[in-house]
Motif scaffolding. Structure first.
Motif: not given
Length: 867
Positions: A155, A524, A574, A579
Motif C-alpha cells: 500500500m 487504508a 492491498l 484495492n
C-alpha cells in the motif's frame, strides 16, 4: 504463516489468535499502565464515533469537531497504528519504543493540523504556504509508514509511486502517453493534505461516517456471543448431512460475515471448529481449508452488512446503501448456494460418512432453513406496520418503541435463560455430539434483535447507514451490559453484581476490539486518498482509459479480464477496501465509457461490484492469498495448494461478475417483483448447473461433453438474451436524420439508442458513444429540448451540437470536440424491435439439462458405493 505451510503443522489456538491480531488489530499489546492508556484511547475513539453517528451529535460535540471529524478519525488511527503495530518482526512486542511514541504523537498532531490551524488554512483559501507544505509532507511520510506497518509494504509503495508521479510526471523518463506538467511541492501538498481531494477525501469520510460503526457493531455482536451461536445453529442444521461440516462451514461463515468484515478473522473464528470436522469426514487438509476460505471471503459480499467497500460505493456511484445491497443480494445469495452444492458434490463423489448417528432429511433441512430465512425477512419487513400504527397514534412514539424493543429483548432473554448457555465444542473430541437445533435455538434468539433493528432502519426507514448502525449498536450496549445479570436473575442465581461487572468488561473489550480492528481500514482509506488525489490532480484517469482501450483493442470482454487481473495483482498486497478504491478510481469510468462505445450500456454499480468481487478474490489467490495462509495455519495443509483449491471452489465468484455486466437483471436493475422472483429461480438453477459442469459431477461423474453441455445450459439460463439477439435482432434501425421524428413518435417510457461519432477533445481521434434516450411524457416537439439535445440536418448527416451545461448529456458528451474541423454527428438510431421473450430459450436449455440427467441416471452410484 509461510514457515508453517512448508512444515504442514497446524498452529495452536494461541498462535492463531496472534496471527489474526497481527493481521487485523496489531501484534503489540503492552501490559501495565501503558496498556491501560492505549485501551482508554481505543475506548475514547469508539465512544467518539458512536456519539458522532448519534442524533445528539451536535448537542454533545462542538461543531468544529464534527466538521473536522475526518481529521480526528485519522489522528486516532495513526496514533494507534504506531502503538499497536511494531516496525519490524524483530521489534519488541511487550513495550513501545520511544521513536514509536514520537511518530505516533507527531502523526496524530499533523492529522489534526487542519483543525488546529483552521482559521489560517481557511484564510489562505485552502492553499498551503511554506510552513503548511512541510507539515503536510511529514504527515504523508508518517501516514505511509503507519500504512506499511498495518497493511504491509504494498500500500505504501503504490501510494509513493503515485505521489512521485505528481512531482516528476514531466520528466523525460516518463512515457509520453502518461506524461503531464508536474506539480510543485506546495501545490501537491495543498491537494493531498489541506483540501478534501486527497487524504481527507471521500474514502476517509466514508470510513469516519459509516464503516467504523459497522465494524464496532460486529465486534460487539461477537463479544455478546453471537458468533458461537451462529456456528452451532449451522452445525445443528447441517452437520449430520453428507459433507455436513463443510455445508455448516459455508452457512456459519455467511452468518459470521455479519460480525467480521475480515476474511482472515472469519477463517480463524469458524475454521478452528469446522476444518477439523471436515477432515474427520474425508476432506483433505487443503480441501477443508479451501472450503473455509471460499465461504469466509464471500462474507464481505453478503448483505445486509457488506465489506467497507460497499459503503464507498454509496459515495462513488451516488446511490443509497439500500440500493447497493439490493443490487448485491442475488449474486451473493446464489454464490453461497453454489458453494453449498460444491461441497455436497465433493461429499457425494467421495461417498463421505456423516457425523453422528442421527438420521436427518436433507429436504426437511433445506425447507426448514428456507422457512427461517423467509420468516426472518418477513419479520424485518412486517415490523413497519405496528411501528407506523404506534407512530400515528402516540405523540412520544420514539420512547414507546424503545420500551417495546427492550421488552422484546427481556422476553427473549427470559426464553434463553431456560436453556444452558452455549459453550464452544471441541471438534477433536472422540465422541462428538452435534447440537440439535430444536434444543439450542432458544439460547440466542435475542442476538437477532440488533440485526432486525439494523435492517429495519436501513431497508424500511431508509435512514443513513451510520444512523442505522448507531441504533443497532446502542441496543448491543444494552445487551452486553444486561444479558449476564438478567439471566442470573431469571435462573435464581446469586452474583448479579459480579455478572453486571462482567458485562461492563465485555462492553469495554468490545469497544477496544472495534477500535483496533479499524486501524487498518482508517489508514487504508486515507492512503488510498493519495491515489485518488493523484488521479484528480493529474488527469491520469483519462490517460489510463486511452491506454487500456488501446491494449484491449476496444474489446469489452478483454478489458474486463484486464481489470479483473489488475484487481488480483494489486490485491496481493492491498486490503480489499484499498484495492477497490484504487481500481474503481482508475477503471470504473473507463469500463462504462468503453461499454457505451461498444453499444452496451453498463450501469456504474455493475462495474463497481465487478471490481469489488475481484478485489475479495485476491484474499484467495496464490501466492499471497492471506485467507488461504490463515486456513492452512488451521488445517496444517499447504498454503499454496489451499489457495489453488479455494480458487477452483470460487470459480462462480469469478464468473458471476462477467455475467451481471452483460445481464443486469441479476443485479435486480429495472425488474418487477415477479421478474425478480423469476430471475432468482433461473439464476439459482443456472449457478447449480454451472457448478455441476465445472466440478465434473451431476448425477454421476460427467463425461467431457456432458460438462460442456451443462456449462452451455448455465450460460443460457444466465444470459438468454445472447442467443435471442442472434435469432431476432433486438433493435430496428432508423435513419439518423429521422431522429427528431422518432423521438416525437415513440411511446412514453420507451427508449431509443443513438450512436454519436466525433473527434476526441484531447487526442482528436474519432470515437463513438452510445446514448440511451428515455422518452418522457412531454408533448411532441418538446422532447428533444427536455433531453437537452440540439441537432442540425445537413444533407444526409445529422450534426449534434454541444449540449447545454446542466442538461442530461452535458457531462457524457464533454469528451468530444464540438468546435474542431470534424463535426460530431449521429451515425445510428435504434428503436426497440418486437422481439420474442428471451425466456423462451429456457425451454431448450432445460430440455438439454433433462437429457444430461437421463444419460447419467444409469451411471449414478448406489448408496454406500464410492462414485
Amino acid at each position: 504463516m509461510r514457515d508453517q505451510s512448508s512444515t504442514g503443522r497446524a498452529l495452536s489456538e494461541e498462535e492463531l489468535q496472534e496471527l489474526v491480531s497481527s493481521s487485523d488489530a496489531g501484534a503489540r499489546n503492552p501490559v501495565g499502565p501503558v496498556g491501560t492508556f492505549l485501551a482508554i484511547v481505543a475506548i475514547i475513539w469508539s465512544v467518539f464515533q458512536v456519539i458522532l453517528a448519534s442524533p445528539l451529535a451536535y448537542v454533545l460535540l462542538p461543531g468544529s469537531i464534527i466538521n473536522n471529524s475526518r481529521q480526528v478519525h485519522l489522528a486516532f488511527a495513526i496514533f494507534l497504528a504506531f502503538m499497536a503495530y511494531p516496525a519490524l518482526k524483530s521489534s519488541p512486542r511487550h513495550y513501545i519504543p520511544i521513536q514509536d511514541w514520537i511518530m505516533g504523537l507527531a502523526g496524530a498532531f499533523i492529522a489534526m493540523y487542519g483543525y488546529v490551524f483552521y482559521e489560517k488554512v481557511t484564510a489562505s483559501g485552502g492553499l498551503a504556504d511554506d510552513v503548511d507544505k512541510w507539515f503536510a509532507l511529514a504527515g504523508l511520510v508518517l501516514l505511509f509508514e503507519g500504512a506499511r506497518r498495518a497493511l504491509g509494504p504494498a500500500m505504501a509503495i503504490i501510494a509513493t509511486i503515485f505521489l512521485l508521479y505528481v512531482f516528476y510526471g514531466s520528466s523525460p523518463v516518463v512515457p509520453d502517453v502518461i506524461r503531464w506538467g508536474g506539480a510543485s511541492l506546495k501545490k501537491a501538498m495543498s491537494h493531498m493534505w489541506i483540501t478534501s481531494e486527497g487524504v481527507f477525501g471521500i474514502a476517509l469520510g466514508v470510513s469516519t461516517k459509516f464503516v467504523f460503526l459497522f465494524v464496532l457493531f460486529g465486534s460487539l455482536l461477537d463479544k455478546a456471543g453471537a458468533g458461537n451461536y451462529f456456528i452451532k445453529m449451522a452445525f445443528g442444521a447441517l452437520g449430520h448431512l453428507k459433507g455436513g461440516p463443510a455445508k455448516a462451514a459455508v452457512v456459519g461463515s455467511a452468518a459470521t460475515g455479519l460480525i467480521s468484515g475480515s476474511s482472515i478473522a472469519n477463517v480463524v473464528t469458524t475454521g478452528t471448529f469446522t476444518i477439523p470436522l471436515m477432515k474427520r469426514v474425508g476432506f483433505t487438509s487443503e480441501q477443508a481449508g479451501a472450503v473455509e476460505v471460499a465461504s469466509s471471503v464471500n462474507g464481505q459480499i453478503m448483505p445486509p452488512v457488506m465489506g467497507a467497500a460497499a459503503f464507498l460505493m454509496v459515495e462513488y456511484v451516488g446511490i443509497s446503501y439500500v440500493e447497493v445491497i439490493t443490487h448485491a443480494f442475488l449474486p451473493a445469495t446464489i454464490s453461497y448456494i453454489a458453494l453449498v452444492y460444491i461441497v455436497h458434490l465433493e461429499a457425494v463423489k467421495r461417498n463421505m460418512p456423516v457425523l453422528g448417528n442421527r438420521v436427518v432429511s436433507m429436504g426437511r433441512t433445506i425447507g426448514g432453513m428456507a422457512a427461517f430465512f423467509v420468516g426472518f425477512a418477513l419479520l424485518c419487513y412486517g415490523v413497519q406496520y405496528p411501528v407506523k400504527a404506534i407512530t400515528a397514534a402516540l405523540p412520544n412514539s420514539g420512547l414507546i418503541l424503545s420500551i417495546l424493543v427492550c421488552a422484546a429483548y427481556v422476553g427473549l432473554l427470559w426464553f434463553a435463560s431456560k436453556v444452558p448457555d452455549l459453550e464452544p465444542d471441541d471438534p477433536n473430541a472422540e465422541d462428538l455430539e452435534l447440537p440439535v437445533v430444536g434444543e439450542i435455538y432458544k439460547a440466542g434468539l435475542y442476538y437477532l434483535l440488533p440485526i432486525v433493528v439494523l435492517v429495519y432502519f436501513l431497508m424500511i426507514e431508509q435512514k443513513s447507514p451510520g444512523l442505522s448502525a448507531f441504533w443497532a449498536t446502542t441496543l448491543l450496549f444494552v445487551i452486553l451490559l444486561t444479558q449476564k445479570p438478567l439471566k442470573a436473575i431469571f435462573r435464581g442465581e446469586n452474583g448479579t453484581v459480579e455478572r453486571f461487572k462482567d458485562g461492563i468488561v465485555d462492553l469495554l473489550q468490545g469497544l477496544i476490539d472495534g477500535a483496533r480492528n479499524m486501524i487498518g481500514i482508517g489508514l487504508a482509506t486515507a492512503t488510498a486518498g493519495v491515489i485518488v488525489g493523484t488521479v484528480t490532480l493529474t488527469g491520469v484517469g483519462q490517460v489510463m482509459a486511452d491506454l487500456v482501450e488501446f491494449l484491449s483493442g476496444g474489446n469489452l470482454i478483454l478489458m474486463l479480464v484486464m481489470v479483473g487481473l489488475l484487481s488480483l495483482v494489486l490485491g496481493m498486497g492491498l486490503p480489499t477496501t484499498a484495492n477497490y478504491i484504487v481500481v474503481s478510481s482508475l477503471m470504473a469510468g473507463v469500463v462504462v465509457e468503453l461499454g457505451a462505445q461498444s453499444g452496451l450500456i453498463v450501469p456504474l454499480i455493475a462495474v463497481h461490484l465487478f471490481v469489488f468481487y475481484f478485489g475479495i478474490m485476491a484474499d484467495v489467490t496464490p501466492p499471497v492469498g492471506l485467507a488461504s495462509f490463515a486456513a492452512a495455519a488451521v488445517s496444517g495443509g499447504d498454503a499454496i495448494k489451499t489457495g489453488f483449491v479455494a480458487f477452483f471452489y470460487s470459480l462462480r465468484t469469478v464468473a458471476l461478475p462477467f455475467v451481471f455486466i452483460f445481464n443486469t437483471d441479476l443485479l435486480l436493475i429495472d425488474v418487477t417483483w415477479v421478474q425478480g422472483i423469476m430471475v432468482f429461480i433461473t439464476a439459482t438453477i443456472g449457478i447449480l448447473v454451472f457448478t455441476a459442469g465445472t466440478m465434473g459431477y451431476f448425477v454421476a461423474r460427467s463425461r467431457i461433453y456432458e460438462s460442456l453441455v451443462l456449462i452451455l445450459v448455465a450460460f443460457t439460463l444466465f444470459r438468454p438474451g445472447y442467443f435471442m439477439d442472434k435469432i431476432q435482432p433486438p433493435f430496428r434501425t432508423i435513419a439518423p436524420t429521422d431522429l427528431v421524428q422518432a423521438v416525437d413518435e415513440a411511446k412514453p417510457g420507451s427508449e431509443l439508442r443513438v450512436v454519436v461519432s466525433g473527434p476526441d477533445f484531447i487526442s482528436g481521434q474519432p470515437k463513438d458513444t452510445t446514448l440511451v434516450l428515455p422518452i418522457g411524457d412531454e408533448p411532441a416537439g418538446e422532447r428533444m429540448d427536455a433531453l437537452g439535445l440540439m441537432t442540425l440536418v445537413e444533407g444526409d448527416t445529422l450534426v449534434l451540437e454541444e449540449p447545454m451545461f446542466g442538461t442530461p448529456y452535458s457531462e457524457t458528451m464533454q469528451g468530444y470536440d464540438f468546435y474542431g474541423d470534424e463535426m460530431v454527428t449521429v451515425t445510428a438510431v435504434k428503436a426497440p424491435a418486437n422481439q420474442l421473450p428471451k425466456e423462451l430459450l429456457f425451454i431448450p436449455a432445460l430440455l438439454l439439462l433433462i437429457g444430461v440427467y437421463m444419460l447419467q441416471r444409469g451411471r449414478a452410484p448406489k448408496e454406500g458405493v464410492p462414485a
